[in-house]
Design a protein around this motif. Structure first.
Motif, PDB file in Angstrom:
ATOM      1  N   GLU A 125      -8.853   2.375  -0.549  1.00 43.36           N
ATOM      2  CA  GLU A 125      -9.655   3.294  -1.374  1.00 43.36           C
ATOM      3  C   GLU A 125      -8.963   4.640  -1.471  1.00 43.36           C
ATOM      4  O   GLU A 125      -8.072   4.940  -0.668  1.00 43.36           O
ATOM      5  CB  GLU A 125     -11.057   3.441  -0.770  1.00 43.36           C
TER       6      GLU A 125
ATOM      7  N   ARG B 166      -8.245   8.457  -0.850  1.00 46.20           N
ATOM      8  CA  ARG B 166      -8.527   9.352   0.267  1.00 46.20           C
ATOM      9  C   ARG B 166      -9.467  10.431  -0.257  1.00 46.20           C
ATOM     10  O   ARG B 166      -9.237  10.997  -1.325  1.00 46.20           O
ATOM     11  CB  ARG B 166      -7.214   9.985   0.715  1.00 46.20           C
ATOM     12  N   ARG B 167     -10.490  10.714   0.501  1.00 48.40           N
ATOM     13  CA  ARG B 167     -11.468  11.726   0.049  1.00 48.40           C
ATOM     14  C   ARG B 167     -11.077  13.119   0.492  1.00 48.40           C
ATOM     15  O   ARG B 167     -10.462  13.281   1.523  1.00 48.40           O
ATOM     16  CB  ARG B 167     -12.861  11.366   0.589  1.00 48.40           C
TER      17      ARG B 167
ATOM     18  N   ILE C  92       0.841  -1.203   0.000  1.00 53.56           N
ATOM     19  CA  ILE C  92       0.000   0.000   0.000  1.00 53.56           C
ATOM     20  C   ILE C  92       0.880   1.257   0.000  1.00 53.56           C
ATOM     21  O   ILE C  92       0.622   2.207  -0.740  1.00 53.56           O
ATOM     22  CB  ILE C  92      -0.976   0.013   1.198  1.00 53.56           C
ATOM     23  N   ALA C  93       1.934   1.240   0.827  1.00 53.59           N
ATOM     24  CA  ALA C  93       2.852   2.386   0.878  1.00 53.59           C
ATOM     25  C   ALA C  93       3.484   2.627  -0.493  1.00 53.59           C
ATOM     26  O   ALA C  93       3.600   3.773  -0.947  1.00 53.59           O
ATOM     27  CB  ALA C  93       3.928   2.151   1.942  1.00 53.59           C
TER      28      ALA C  93
ATOM     29  N   ARG D 130       0.916   3.987  -3.096  1.00 50.12           N
ATOM     30  CA  ARG D 130       0.639   5.417  -2.939  1.00 50.12           C
ATOM     31  C   ARG D 130       1.497   6.225  -3.915  1.00 50.12           C
ATOM     32  O   ARG D 130       1.041   7.216  -4.480  1.00 50.12           O
ATOM     33  CB  ARG D 130       0.929   5.875  -1.507  1.00 50.12           C
TER      34      ARG D 130
ATOM     35  N   ASP E 113      -4.483   9.819  -3.447  1.00 43.79           N
ATOM     36  CA  ASP E 113      -3.783   9.226  -2.312  1.00 43.79           C
ATOM     37  C   ASP E 113      -4.639   8.061  -1.817  1.00 43.79           C
ATOM     38  O   ASP E 113      -5.843   8.034  -2.051  1.00 43.79           O
ATOM     39  CB  ASP E 113      -3.534  10.246  -1.202  1.00 43.79           C
ATOM     40  N   LEU E 114      -4.004   7.092  -1.186  1.00 41.79           N
ATOM     41  CA  LEU E 114      -4.724   5.896  -0.752  1.00 41.79           C
ATOM     42  C   LEU E 114      -4.822   5.828   0.763  1.00 41.79           C
ATOM     43  O   LEU E 114      -3.888   6.199   1.469  1.00 41.79           O
ATOM     44  CB  LEU E 114      -4.011   4.632  -1.253  1.00 41.79           C
ATOM     45  N   VAL E 115      -5.935   5.319   1.234  1.00 38.45           N
ATOM     46  CA  VAL E 115      -6.070   4.987   2.645  1.00 38.45           C
ATOM     47  C   VAL E 115      -6.457   3.520   2.743  1.00 38.45           C
ATOM     48  O   VAL E 115      -6.953   2.932   1.776  1.00 38.45           O
ATOM     49  CB  VAL E 115      -7.151   5.836   3.363  1.00 38.45           C
ATOM     50  N   CYS E 116      -6.209   2.925   3.891  1.00 40.36           N
ATOM     51  CA  CYS E 116      -6.660   1.550   4.088  1.00 40.36           C
ATOM     52  C   CYS E 116      -7.436   1.439   5.402  1.00 40.36           C
ATOM     53  O   CYS E 116      -7.202   2.184   6.358  1.00 40.36           O
ATOM     54  CB  CYS E 116      -5.512   0.554   4.013  1.00 40.36           C
ATOM     55  N   ILE E 117      -8.395   0.547   5.383  1.00 36.05           N
ATOM     56  CA  ILE E 117      -9.277   0.313   6.525  1.00 36.05           C
ATOM     57  C   ILE E 117      -9.142  -1.153   6.901  1.00 36.05           C
ATOM     58  O   ILE E 117      -9.540  -2.039   6.136  1.00 36.05           O
ATOM     59  CB  ILE E 117     -10.734   0.649   6.149  1.00 36.05           C
ATOM     60  N   PRO E 118      -8.520  -1.445   8.052  1.00 33.93           N
ATOM     61  CA  PRO E 118      -8.300  -2.841   8.445  1.00 33.93           C
ATOM     62  C   PRO E 118      -9.489  -3.418   9.215  1.00 33.93           C
ATOM     63  O   PRO E 118     -10.157  -2.699   9.967  1.00 33.93           O
ATOM     64  CB  PRO E 118      -7.066  -2.760   9.342  1.00 33.93           C
TER      65      PRO E 118
END
Lengths: 87, 87
Positions: free
Chosen positions: B84, B86-87, B46-47, B50, B59-64
């Motif tokens: 997803e 980043r908003r 993921i890093a 990005r 930009d990406l975020v992750c939700i564990p």
């Protein structure tokens, strides 16, 4: 705001509590881990903390990044996790 | 959309490429890992991803999240990572 330093033997539930408290106070948090075991505890803590903040109408996202840090004079690659409410 | 199943020996760069491609096509991705080694590769991916999507203004975020899965008839706790923009 302190960086939450996570170790392999960190307790994910305790970490999750610290994470939720930091988010409530500062609206964001920063975690730092070195090695797979520590990162595992950090991610588990985020998953648990999502449950802690959900009743407040907050969901959490994390943004991972590499970070070069020095431990005992030795250069190591840490993973930083920036945690913030989902927008 | 396929779930990206991550193993300890998964290559984070290859995974990052698959992740970026999935995000471009489906605007989200889902990764699944079992164990600290696999989760480590997933977060590194993921890093790295990005950096792949940043030139597109994303930009990406992750939700564990925890997920109970069955492997060879045995119940295991997996970590799912929803990724997803980043908003």
């Amino acid at each position: 705001m302190d960086i939450l330093k996570v170790a392999t033997n960190s307790n994910p539930n305790s970490l999750a509590g610290a994470l939720a408290a930091t988010i409530q106070e500062h609206h964001r948090a920063e975690m730092q881990s070195v090695g797979a075991g520590a990162l595992n505890q950090a991610i588990k803590a985020i998953a648990i903390a999502r449950g802690f903040v959900a009743p407040h109408g907050i969901d959490l996202v994390c943004i991972p990044a590499f970070s070069e840090i020095t431990i005992d004079g030795e250069e190591r690659t840490a993973i930083k996790l920036f945690v913030e409410p989902r927008r």
